[in-house]
Structures are given as C-alpha cells and as structure tokens.
Design a protein around this motif. Structure first.
Motif, PDB file in Angstrom:
ATOM      1  N   ALA A 270      29.223  38.260  83.337  1.00 32.33           N
ATOM      2  CA  ALA A 270      29.383  37.853  81.941  1.00 32.33           C
ATOM      3  C   ALA A 270      30.730  37.185  81.722  1.00 32.33           C
ATOM      4  O   ALA A 270      30.853  36.212  80.965  1.00 32.33           O
ATOM      5  N   ALA A 271      31.801  37.720  82.405  1.00 35.01           N
ATOM      6  CA  ALA A 271      33.125  37.112  82.261  1.00 35.01           C
ATOM      7  C   ALA A 271      33.147  35.721  82.864  1.00 35.01           C
ATOM      8  O   ALA A 271      33.762  34.796  82.310  1.00 35.01           O
ATOM      9  N   ASP A 272      32.459  35.545  84.001  1.00 34.30           N
ATOM     10  CA  ASP A 272      32.425  34.210  84.619  1.00 34.30           C
ATOM     11  C   ASP A 272      31.663  33.226  83.745  1.00 34.30           C
ATOM     12  O   ASP A 272      32.001  32.041  83.671  1.00 34.30           O
ATOM     13  N   ALA A 273      30.648  33.716  83.068  1.00 36.82           N
ATOM     14  CA  ALA A 273      29.867  32.829  82.210  1.00 36.82           C
ATOM     15  C   ALA A 273      30.640  32.433  80.959  1.00 36.82           C
ATOM     16  O   ALA A 273      30.499  31.319  80.458  1.00 36.82           O
ATOM     17  N   ALA A 274      31.517  33.336  80.446  1.00 37.73           N
ATOM     18  CA  ALA A 274      32.285  33.025  79.242  1.00 37.73           C
ATOM     19  C   ALA A 274      33.503  32.184  79.532  1.00 37.73           C
ATOM     20  O   ALA A 274      34.095  31.594  78.619  1.00 37.73           O
ATOM     21  N   ARG A 275      33.948  32.131  80.776  1.00 39.03           N
ATOM     22  CA  ARG A 275      35.141  31.351  81.126  1.00 39.03           C
ATOM     23  C   ARG A 275      34.813  29.877  81.014  1.00 39.03           C
ATOM     24  O   ARG A 275      33.783  29.421  81.504  1.00 39.03           O
ATOM     25  N   PRO A 276      35.739  29.086  80.360  1.00 37.10           N
ATOM     26  CA  PRO A 276      35.475  27.642  80.238  1.00 37.10           C
ATOM     27  C   PRO A 276      35.549  26.961  81.595  1.00 37.10           C
ATOM     28  O   PRO A 276      36.296  27.381  82.487  1.00 37.10           O
TER      29      PRO A 276
END
Length: 253
Positions: free
Chosen positions: A224-230
């Motif tokens: 989820a963190a990788d997906a939210a990172r621009p």
C-alpha cells in the motif's frame, strides 16, 4: 361366259405367256367378269434405310435404325439402343437401393439422438408427453414410431418378439454419446452436461496463526505504501557531445 354377237369377227387369241384379262383386272383391284371379289393387292416392299439413317450401338455393336434409339440417345455420336438400355437398367436395379443394416443399430441410434436433440425436444410436444419428470421415455414407446419400427427385428422377421426390439434399442443407446439408459435399463433420456464441482472454501474461513497474520499484514502495508508513493520524475535529457552534434550545412562553409 357371254356369247359374242354374230358378225363381231373372230375371237381374239391371247398371246402365249401374256397375262389374261382377268389377271389384269384383278391386279388393278377391279371385279372380274364373274363378279368375284378382287384379289388383294400385293404389298409393296418396305423401303430400305437410306445411308446415314443408322447408327451403331456402343454396347452391342449392331447397326440400328433411328426407331431403335430414343431421341436423346440418337443425338449422341455413340448412342445406346433401347434393348441394351433395358438390359443395363435391369442389371443396375439391385444396387439402386442399399439394404438396411442387419442389426439396425447405427440407424436406430441416430434416430434416437435426433428425437432427444435440443432442436427436436423443444418442439415435440408428443414426445414430451411420454417422458417422466426426469425426461426419460420408455423404450416400448418407440415401437410405434414409424421410422424406428421399420428398423426393428419384428418388422423384418415375424418370429422375433418385443424383447428383441427392446434389446436393439438398448444396445443403440449404449453406443450413443448423447443418450443414457436409466438404472433399470427400460427408459432412455438425453445425457445432460455435468455441473462443475464446487470450488474449495475461501481462505478467509481457514484458521491462521498470529505470526502468519502479522506477516501478511506487514506485506500488505508495504504494497500500500509503494502504491501511494508518487512516481519518480522522468530523467532530464542530456546535451550531446560535439562529436555527435547534428549535421548542419553551415559547417561546410
């Protein structure tokens, strides 16, 4: 014979070998002096066929007149006379119709498959009325179907019984890939497609240890963190070295 009148002169004498007056009158169809019927005229001989009015039959090899050929054959360069055509027709008569198979299994199977096919089953109200709630029809019901009855043993041999007909129908159903017999072997029905097996229960219903749940939660949070990172900015284009500068006509002057 009538008497000649006096003073008529001597009676004419017929020349030797000459036809008499009576023969001439008979030849012309006139009544003779005695009043008898005229002799029948001699029939004239049939004229011979003129050249070109005969053709040779390609089977018997004989020269025949036009009356021995039909109009369609006469127009052909090598025709067939009517006698040879009749012989050929008699020889080919047994091979025109193929005899039915000895057991009739294949034809009975095809006919039964057509009766239970979706195309016929949907519009055949009479066949549906003979079926039970499972769609099975008794084998004896097909004894009255004309197309199947013509292939059953009792139609060919009077010594056969209904049991022989039932065995032929049952054997045809067993060879079919679209039909099935009931458990008692007395009824036939269409083979339905089997439903797929149920899927195994979901993973959420299984019991997992606390360590496994924590590991999966940590992994899901990382995703989820990788997906939210621009996304990173695209790289800036670097200038080309002088040796790779684009060609310009000014460099030639």
């Amino acid at each position: 014979r009538a008497r000649r009148p006096a003073g008529a002169g001597p009676e004419p004498v017929e020349a030797a070998g000459a036809p008499s007056e009576r023969d001439l009158m008979a030849a012309m169809g006139l009544p003779t002096a005695l009043g008898g019927p005229a002799a029948a005229p001699t029939p004239a001989a049939a004229p011979a066929d003129e050249p070109g009015t005969q053709k040779t039959c390609k089977h018997c090899g004989q020269a025949r007149s036009q009356s021995m050929f039909v109009e369609k054959q006469w127009k052909k360069p090598r025709p067939t006379c009517v006698d040879c055509a009749a012989k050929l027709s008699a020889q080919n008569e047994p091979t025109r119709t193929k005899p039915p198979p000895s057991d009739g299994g294949v034809s009975v199977r095809q006919q039964l498959e057509y009766y239970f096919s979706p195309r016929n089953w949907g519009q055949d109200a009479f066949l549906k009325s003979l079926a039970d709630e499972d769609g099975a029809v008794a084998l004896e019901a097909f004894f009255t179907f004309p197309r199947i009855a013509a292939l059953l043993p009792t139609t060919v041999d009077a010594a056969k019984t209904a049991d022989d007909d039932r065995r032929v129908l049952a054997a045809a159903v067993r060879k079919s890939s679209q039909l099935d017999l009931t458990a008692d072997g007395l009824r036939v029905k269409a083979r339905r497609k089997r439903e797929r097996a149920e899927k195994p229960p979901a993973i959420a219903g299984l019991e997992l240890s606390e360590e496994e749940l924590a590991r999966r939660a940590k992994r899901a949070g990382r995703f989820a963190a990788d997906a939210a990172r621009p996304p990173p900015p695209p790289p800036k284009p670097q200038p080309l070295p002088p040796s790779c500068a684009p060609f310009s006509p000014r460099t030639l002057t």
